[in-house]
Design a protein around this motif. Structure first.
Motif, short mmCIF file in Angstrom:
data_model
loop_
_atom_site.label_atom_id
_atom_site.label_comp_id
_atom_site.label_asym_id
_atom_site.label_seq_id
_atom_site.Cartn_x
_atom_site.Cartn_y
_atom_site.Cartn_z
N TYR A 1 40.12 90.86 2.12
CA TYR A 1 39.67 89.61 1.51
C TYR A 1 38.16 89.44 1.65
O TYR A 1 37.47 89.10 0.68
CB TYR A 1 40.40 88.43 2.16
N GLU A 2 37.64 89.66 2.84
CA GLU A 2 36.21 89.52 3.07
C GLU A 2 35.40 90.52 2.25
O GLU A 2 34.31 90.21 1.78
CB GLU A 2 35.88 89.68 4.56
N GLN A 3 35.90 91.73 2.06
CA GLN A 3 35.20 92.76 1.31
C GLN A 3 35.07 92.39 -0.17
O GLN A 3 34.19 92.89 -0.86
CB GLN A 3 35.90 94.10 1.46
N GLN A 4 35.92 91.52 -0.66
CA GLN A 4 35.86 91.09 -2.06
C GLN A 4 34.73 90.09 -2.29
O GLN A 4 34.29 89.90 -3.42
CB GLN A 4 37.18 90.46 -2.49
N ASN A 5 34.22 89.48 -1.23
CA ASN A 5 33.14 88.51 -1.34
C ASN A 5 31.84 89.24 -1.66
O ASN A 5 31.52 90.26 -1.06
CB ASN A 5 33.01 87.76 -0.01
N GLU A 6 31.08 88.71 -2.59
CA GLU A 6 29.83 89.38 -2.99
C GLU A 6 28.79 89.39 -1.86
O GLU A 6 27.87 90.21 -1.87
CB GLU A 6 29.23 88.71 -4.22
#
Length: 69
Positions: A57-62
């Motif tokens: 989930y965190e890796q999807q954040n820009e």
């Protein structure tokens, strides 16, 4: 392992939720992560290991970026 560090920019600041920043850092343990950022003058509130679905989930954040130390 990847850890998420919640902090205030200055050791002199009182922790206020609205001013809390976060960063991601790779380390062996919470102690290792704290020692890597000790010289930066941050007021560290909390260090949390990030793995599994939470990491995805965190890796999807820009804004996701692992700090290189």
């Amino acid at each position: 392992m990847i850890f998420k560090v919640y902090f205030q920019k200055s050791i002199k600041e009182v922790p206020v939720r609205e001013n809390t920043k976060s960063l991601f850092i790779e380390g062996e343990s919470v102690r290792d992560v704290r020692s890597k950022i000790a010289d930066r003058g941050f007021n560290v509130e909390f260090v949390q290991e990030v793995k599994g679905a939470y990491l995805e989930y965190e890796q999807q954040n820009e804004d996701y970026k692992v700090l290189e130390i």
